[in-house]
Scaffold this active site. Sequence first.
Site, PDB file in Angstrom:
ATOM      1  CE  LYS A 101      -6.569   1.558   7.962  1.00 52.26           C
ATOM      2  NZ  LYS A 101      -5.542   1.707   8.661  1.00 52.26           N
ATOM      3  CG  ASP A 140      -5.019  -1.576  11.301  1.00 54.82           C
ATOM      4  OD1 ASP A 140      -5.063  -2.101  10.631  1.00 54.82           O
ATOM      5  OD2 ASP A 140      -4.588  -0.114  11.185  1.00 54.82           O
TER       6      ASP A 140
HETATM    7  P1  NAP Z   1       2.172   4.661   5.388  1.00 52.21           P
HETATM    8  O1  NAP Z   1       0.900   5.418   6.392  1.00 52.21           O
HETATM    9  O2  NAP Z   1       2.321   5.817   3.991  1.00 52.21           O
HETATM   10  O3  NAP Z   1       3.397   4.379   5.596  1.00 52.21           O
HETATM   11  C1  NAP Z   1       4.185   3.718   4.430  1.00 52.21           C
HETATM   12  C2  NAP Z   1       5.599   4.116   4.928  1.00 52.21           C
HETATM   13  O4  NAP Z   1       6.650   3.643   4.488  1.00 52.21           O
HETATM   14  C3  NAP Z   1       6.438   5.017   5.049  1.00 52.21           C
HETATM   15  O5  NAP Z   1       7.295   5.493   6.496  1.00 52.21           O
HETATM   16  C4  NAP Z   1       7.329   5.210   4.001  1.00 52.21           C
HETATM   17  O6  NAP Z   1       8.439   6.629   4.201  1.00 52.21           O
HETATM   18  C5  NAP Z   1       7.798   4.134   4.047  1.00 52.21           C
HETATM   19  N1  NAP Z   1       7.955   4.543   2.358  1.00 52.21           N
HETATM   20  C6  NAP Z   1       7.030   4.300   1.767  1.00 52.21           C
HETATM   21  N2  NAP Z   1       7.865   3.755   0.138  1.00 52.21           N
HETATM   22  C7  NAP Z   1       8.803   3.786   0.886  1.00 52.21           C
HETATM   23  C8  NAP Z   1      10.380   2.545  -0.003  1.00 52.21           C
HETATM   24  N3  NAP Z   1      10.194   2.259  -1.094  1.00 52.21           N
HETATM   25  N4  NAP Z   1      11.543   2.760   0.788  1.00 52.21           N
HETATM   26  C9  NAP Z   1      11.847   2.851   2.279  1.00 52.21           C
HETATM   27  N5  NAP Z   1      10.974   3.365   2.571  1.00 52.21           N
HETATM   28  C10 NAP Z   1       8.722   4.082   1.981  1.00 52.21           C
HETATM   29  O7  NAP Z   1       1.108   3.442   5.131  1.00 52.21           O
HETATM   30  P2  NAP Z   1       0.621   2.381   5.638  1.00 52.21           P
HETATM   31  O8  NAP Z   1      -0.227   2.617   6.091  1.00 52.21           O
HETATM   32  O9  NAP Z   1       2.000   2.767   6.882  1.00 52.21           O
HETATM   33  O10 NAP Z   1       1.163   0.893   4.628  1.00 52.21           O
HETATM   34  C11 NAP Z   1       2.374   0.546   4.591  1.00 52.21           C
HETATM   35  C12 NAP Z   1       2.441  -0.987   4.242  1.00 52.21           C
HETATM   36  O11 NAP Z   1       1.426  -1.831   4.845  1.00 52.21           O
HETATM   37  C13 NAP Z   1       0.670  -1.007   3.325  1.00 52.21           C
HETATM   38  O12 NAP Z   1       1.804  -1.844   2.330  1.00 52.21           O
HETATM   39  C14 NAP Z   1       0.098  -1.323   3.289  1.00 52.21           C
HETATM   40  O13 NAP Z   1      -0.677  -1.903   2.548  1.00 52.21           O
HETATM   41  C15 NAP Z   1       0.207  -2.374   4.446  1.00 52.21           C
HETATM   42  N6  NAP Z   1      -0.595  -2.463   4.949  1.00 52.21           N
HETATM   43  C16 NAP Z   1      -1.361  -3.560   5.622  1.00 52.21           C
HETATM   44  C17 NAP Z   1      -2.313  -4.483   6.843  1.00 52.21           C
HETATM   45  C18 NAP Z   1      -2.699  -5.462   7.073  1.00 52.21           C
HETATM   46  O14 NAP Z   1      -3.346  -5.724   7.613  1.00 52.21           O
HETATM   47  N7  NAP Z   1      -2.025  -6.256   6.361  1.00 52.21           N
HETATM   48  C19 NAP Z   1      -2.443  -3.035   7.409  1.00 52.21           C
HETATM   49  C20 NAP Z   1      -2.038  -2.014   6.949  1.00 52.21           C
HETATM   50  C21 NAP Z   1      -1.118  -1.642   6.274  1.00 52.21           C
HETATM   51  P3  NAP Z   1       8.115   8.071   3.408  1.00 52.21           P
HETATM   52  O15 NAP Z   1       6.566   9.103   4.234  1.00 52.21           O
HETATM   53  O16 NAP Z   1       9.103   8.807   3.247  1.00 52.21           O
HETATM   54  O17 NAP Z   1       7.546   7.554   1.930  1.00 52.21           O
END
Ligand code: NAP
Length: 286
Positions: A71, A108
């Site tokens: 992305k 998004d």
């Molecule tokens: P990302 O860029 O990897 O960011 C994830 C965030 O969550 C980071 O701040 C990460 O911190 C934190 N995190 C991960 N594991 C954690 C834990 N065990 N405890 C506390 N914080 C934690 O991922 P993303 O793209 O933002 O996606 C995040 C979530 O949203 C995913 O589950 C994804 O599937 C979902 N999502 C859904 C949609 C939808 O359309 N519904 C769209 C986009 C994303 P660190 O960097 O320290 O690991």
Amino acid sequence: MPPDGQTQVVLLLGHPVRHSQSPRIHNAAFVAQGINAVYVACEVDEGSLADAVRGMRALRCWGANVTIPHKQAVVPLMDEVSVEAEAVGAVNTIVRLPDGQLRGDNTDAAGFLDPLERRYGDALEGASALVLGAGGAARAVVYALLTRYAVRRCTIAARRAAQAEALREAMTLYDSSGGLRTTTFADAADAMPQHRLIVNATPVGMTPDTEARPVPAAGWASGHIAYDLVYTPRTTRFLRDADAAGADTVGGIEMLIGQAAAAYHQWTDRTMPLDVVRAALNASRS
Ligand code: NAP
């Protein structure tokens, strides 16, 4: 209709894409609306992204979705990017313009807002929001909350302070009420009573770790709105806890459909048939 010599092609570029729901969503909509197009998921390795985009140009694809891990990397490969993609720093939708140029957009933020708009209209203007996580999705969420609702308080809670601070800094430009702040992930529970909308933008609670929760059950109250971006499972522990306390809940599948609908509209100039899409997604679960 079966593909023929005039079938248009829309791609999903990512890795892995095998379990993506996007082909199901878009192909169901194409069929329902008699649109001669097909949506195909393509595994694209990190070193092959530029080639994939060049291929899209050569094949005159209608467009594409872009997902993890591309992305951000796809942004400089676009001829132009939307205001939203620029603000979020990521492209999840590519549209081929009539002159053949590729425009990158980010749907998004629109997808996140879609269920909130439908349920609450303008009622969240000036509200308060606690966003858990500071990754790519949190960026779209914070941008959406600041620009659409001018939330009076928006708190980003992340386990890495530097990541939360970087997001806060990047979003300061859109913070008209000056209420954007950060806290630690450990302090998120204490912050819950001061916020109406609580958004889980971390993967905590996602399959297979479905009993994990990003905030304790005791933090919920009936005035809260719980919005979980996680959509596998559909009803997460986070949502179940909130529901048990009498809070409103919004599941991540609604955002998934909302971001898809915003992309679909750009490719087809049609409104996505949401009932058809929901039925297709439900059928895939049984
Ligand atoms: P990302 O860029 O990897 O960011 C994830 C965030 O969550 C980071 O701040 C990460 O911190 C934190 N995190 C991960 N594991 C954690 C834990 N065990 N405890 C506390 N914080 C934690 O991922 P993303 O793209 O933002 O996606 C995040 C979530 O949203 C995913 O589950 C994804 O599937 C979902 N999502 C859904 C949609 C939808 O359309 N519904 C769209 C986009 C994303 P660190 O960097 O320290 O690991």
